[in-house]
Scaffold this motif. Structure first.
Motif, PDB file in Angstrom:
ATOM      1  N   ILE A  41       0.891  -1.287   0.193  1.00 12.20           N
ATOM      2  CA  ILE A  41      -0.116  -0.130  -0.381  1.00 12.20           C
ATOM      3  C   ILE A  41       0.875   1.415   0.065  1.00 12.20           C
ATOM      4  O   ILE A  41       1.867   1.010   1.404  1.00 12.20           O
ATOM      5  N   PRO A  42       0.468   2.130  -1.015  1.00 13.10           N
ATOM      6  CA  PRO A  42       1.510   3.688  -0.806  1.00 13.10           C
ATOM      7  C   PRO A  42       1.096   4.162   0.558  1.00 13.10           C
ATOM      8  O   PRO A  42       0.115   3.967   0.965  1.00 13.10           O
ATOM      9  N   ALA A  43       2.187   5.076   0.797  1.00  6.62           N
ATOM     10  CA  ALA A  43       2.022   5.943   1.646  1.00  6.62           C
ATOM     11  C   ALA A  43       1.288   6.996   1.808  1.00  6.62           C
ATOM     12  O   ALA A  43       0.905   7.825   2.444  1.00  6.62           O
ATOM     13  N   SER A  44       0.842   7.396   0.203  1.00  2.19           N
ATOM     14  CA  SER A  44       0.005   8.597  -0.117  1.00  2.19           C
ATOM     15  C   SER A  44      -1.295   8.512   0.747  1.00  2.19           C
ATOM     16  O   SER A  44      -1.573   7.065   0.405  1.00  2.19           O
ATOM     17  N   ASN A  45      -1.883   9.616   0.519  1.00  7.13           N
ATOM     18  CA  ASN A  45      -3.367   9.865   1.347  1.00  7.13           C
ATOM     19  C   ASN A  45      -4.346   9.111  -0.096  1.00  7.13           C
ATOM     20  O   ASN A  45      -3.602   9.956  -1.646  1.00  7.13           O
ATOM     21  N   GLY A  46      -4.721   8.354  -0.029  1.00  9.92           N
ATOM     22  CA  GLY A  46      -5.780   7.739  -0.899  1.00  9.92           C
ATOM     23  C   GLY A  46      -6.811   6.301  -0.564  1.00  9.92           C
ATOM     24  O   GLY A  46      -6.493   5.998   0.736  1.00  9.92           O
ATOM     25  N   ARG A  47      -7.521   6.085  -0.880  1.00  5.25           N
ATOM     26  CA  ARG A  47      -8.647   4.880  -1.010  1.00  5.25           C
ATOM     27  C   ARG A  47      -8.806   3.721  -2.173  1.00  5.25           C
ATOM     28  O   ARG A  47      -8.243   4.016  -3.064  1.00  5.25           O
ATOM     29  N   GLN A  48      -8.900   2.200  -1.787  1.00  7.00           N
ATOM     30  CA  GLN A  48      -8.997   1.538  -2.308  1.00  7.00           C
ATOM     31  C   GLN A  48      -9.829   0.275  -2.152  1.00  7.00           C
ATOM     32  O   GLN A  48      -9.640   0.162  -0.941  1.00  7.00           O
ATOM     33  N   THR A  49      -9.671  -0.206  -3.339  1.00  8.33           N
ATOM     34  CA  THR A  49      -9.893  -2.132  -3.529  1.00  8.33           C
ATOM     35  C   THR A  49      -9.885  -2.879  -3.943  1.00  8.33           C
ATOM     36  O   THR A  49      -8.985  -1.974  -4.824  1.00  8.33           O
ATOM     37  N   TYR A  50      -9.496  -3.982  -3.565  1.00  9.08           N
ATOM     38  CA  TYR A  50      -9.465  -4.949  -3.975  1.00  9.08           C
ATOM     39  C   TYR A  50      -9.779  -6.323  -4.174  1.00  9.08           C
ATOM     40  O   TYR A  50     -10.871  -6.258  -3.192  1.00  9.08           O
ATOM     41  N   THR A  51      -9.811  -6.985  -4.788  1.00 10.42           N
ATOM     42  CA  THR A  51     -10.785  -8.612  -4.297  1.00 10.42           C
ATOM     43  C   THR A  51      -9.853  -9.224  -3.888  1.00 10.42           C
ATOM     44  O   THR A  51      -8.242  -9.071  -4.808  1.00 10.42           O
ATOM     45  N   PHE A  52     -10.300 -10.464  -3.747  1.00 10.94           N
ATOM     46  CA  PHE A  52      -9.347 -10.996  -3.160  1.00 10.94           C
ATOM     47  C   PHE A  52     -10.321 -12.540  -2.914  1.00 10.94           C
ATOM     48  O   PHE A  52     -11.291 -12.879  -1.748  1.00 10.94           O
ATOM     49  N   GLU A  53     -10.051 -13.564  -3.363  1.00 11.26           N
ATOM     50  CA  GLU A  53     -11.457 -14.721  -3.301  1.00 11.26           C
ATOM     51  C   GLU A  53     -12.896 -13.953  -3.291  1.00 11.26           C
ATOM     52  O   GLU A  53     -13.812 -13.516  -4.203  1.00 11.26           O
ATOM     53  N   SER A  54     -13.712 -14.620  -2.553  1.00  9.72           N
ATOM     54  CA  SER A  54     -14.809 -15.014  -2.205  1.00  9.72           C
ATOM     55  C   SER A  54     -14.846 -12.747  -1.547  1.00  9.72           C
ATOM     56  O   SER A  54     -15.962 -12.815  -0.643  1.00  9.72           O
ATOM     57  N   HIS A  55     -14.344 -12.252  -1.017  1.00  5.63           N
ATOM     58  CA  HIS A  55     -13.837 -10.850  -0.267  1.00  5.63           C
ATOM     59  C   HIS A  55     -13.737  -9.451  -1.100  1.00  5.63           C
ATOM     60  O   HIS A  55     -12.322 -10.003  -1.635  1.00  5.63           O
ATOM     61  N   TYR A  56     -13.949  -8.036  -0.230  1.00  5.13           N
ATOM     62  CA  TYR A  56     -13.007  -6.960  -0.408  1.00  5.13           C
ATOM     63  C   TYR A  56     -12.721  -7.331   0.346  1.00  5.13           C
ATOM     64  O   TYR A  56     -12.785  -6.552   1.745  1.00  5.13           O
ATOM     65  N   ILE A  57     -11.498  -5.974  -0.713  1.00  6.24           N
ATOM     66  CA  ILE A  57     -10.354  -5.540   0.594  1.00  6.24           C
ATOM     67  C   ILE A  57     -10.758  -4.014   0.511  1.00  6.24           C
ATOM     68  O   ILE A  57     -10.421  -4.012  -0.165  1.00  6.24           O
ATOM     69  N   HIS A  58     -10.786  -3.511   1.501  1.00 15.17           N
ATOM     70  CA  HIS A  58     -11.033  -1.782   1.719  1.00 15.17           C
ATOM     71  C   HIS A  58      -9.979  -1.711   1.989  1.00 15.17           C
ATOM     72  O   HIS A  58      -9.757  -1.819   3.543  1.00 15.17           O
TER      73      HIS A  58
END
Length: 254
Positions: A41-58
């Motif tokens: 995860i970059p240190a700069s301010n921001g937000r993001q979502t990843y998909t991993f199998e049957s879950h979301y990582i926010h």
């Protein structure tokens, strides 16, 4: 105790890769997965979502602090980011000097707050929460609309990378087994060719020797040769010499 079926299964607050507090509503490898993800995860301010199998990582990042949660895939992204915003607000107001905190410095105090927020946003469906979501949904929607294609593509690449890595590992093992099998097969093939060539050479030598010995069992080569018999010598009768009578000897005179 967390309610069964809580869609937000894990949340964490971290400074870079240093986890300051976390809470898991279910058993799983969420913590180890998060530690690996925090390194990316970059240190700069921001937000993001990843998909991993049957879950979301926010996650969202603000002033070097990472607020992250893992939810079921059917849980609203907007609600997930609303949960993270509320977690951020609670954490900043409670611990304004977290920039130098050690690992799990706020585990005892803040994990209970995280549990309450996870339970609230996972299970409470009252109007207050809906109104709260609606007040923040525009901001989150702008972020997601701008990034959703990239997020999904990146998520798919992550999953594909995981799948391909597993497939590559299996393929490598299969290739190694096939290589060993092929090596053995080629070795036996070479041995068989050498044996056939050896048999042909021996057979050719046998045929040549049998022809030379005029016998398939080489009897003509092993028998001792007979000594040649000299032809009889015919001697001619010698010529008969005439017999000369002895000369008479005269008596000496007195």
């Amino acid at each position: 105790m967390p309610k069964a079926g809580m869609p937000i299964v894990y949340s964490v607050v971290a400074r870079g890769t240093v986890i300051l507090a976390d809470y898991a509503a279910r058993q799983g490898n969420f913590a180890s997965l998060t530690k690996k993800l925090l390194e990316k995860i970059p240190a700069s301010n921001g937000r993001q979502t990843y998909t991993f199998e049957s879950h979301y990582i926010h996650y969202l990042v603000l002033d070097g602090i990472v607020y992250l949660c893992i939810s079921d895939e059917n849980f609203s992204r907007q609600l997930a980011f609303t949960f993270l915003d509320e977690t951020k607000n609670r954490f900043v107001s409670t611990f304004p000097k977290a920039s130098s905190a050690i690992a799990y410095a706020y585990q005892t105090d803040f994990s209970r707050v995280m549990k309450q927020l996870m339970d609230y946003y996972s299970n409470d469906t009252n109007a207050d929460r809906i109104k709260k979501v609606q007040t923040q949904i525009a901001e989150v929607k702008d972020v997601m609309v701008d990034n959703i294609d990239k997020v999904l593509a990146r998520g798919e690449r992550i999953e594909l990378l995981v799948d391909k890595t597993t497939e590559l590992s299996s393929s490598a093992l299969s290739f190694q087994k096939k290589s060993v099998s092929l090596k053995r097969s080629m070795w036996w093939k070479n041995i068989k060719i050498m044996i056939v060539i050896g048999v042909l050479v021996v057979l050719l030598i046998y045929i040549i020797a049998a022809i030379a010995c005029k016998s398939p069992i080489f009897s003509g080569c092993w028998a001792q040769p007979e000594a040649p018999v000299a032809p009889p010598v015919h001697v001619a009768n010698p010529p008969t010499q005439p017999v000369v009578p002895p000369a008479s000897v005269a008596a000496p005179t007195a």
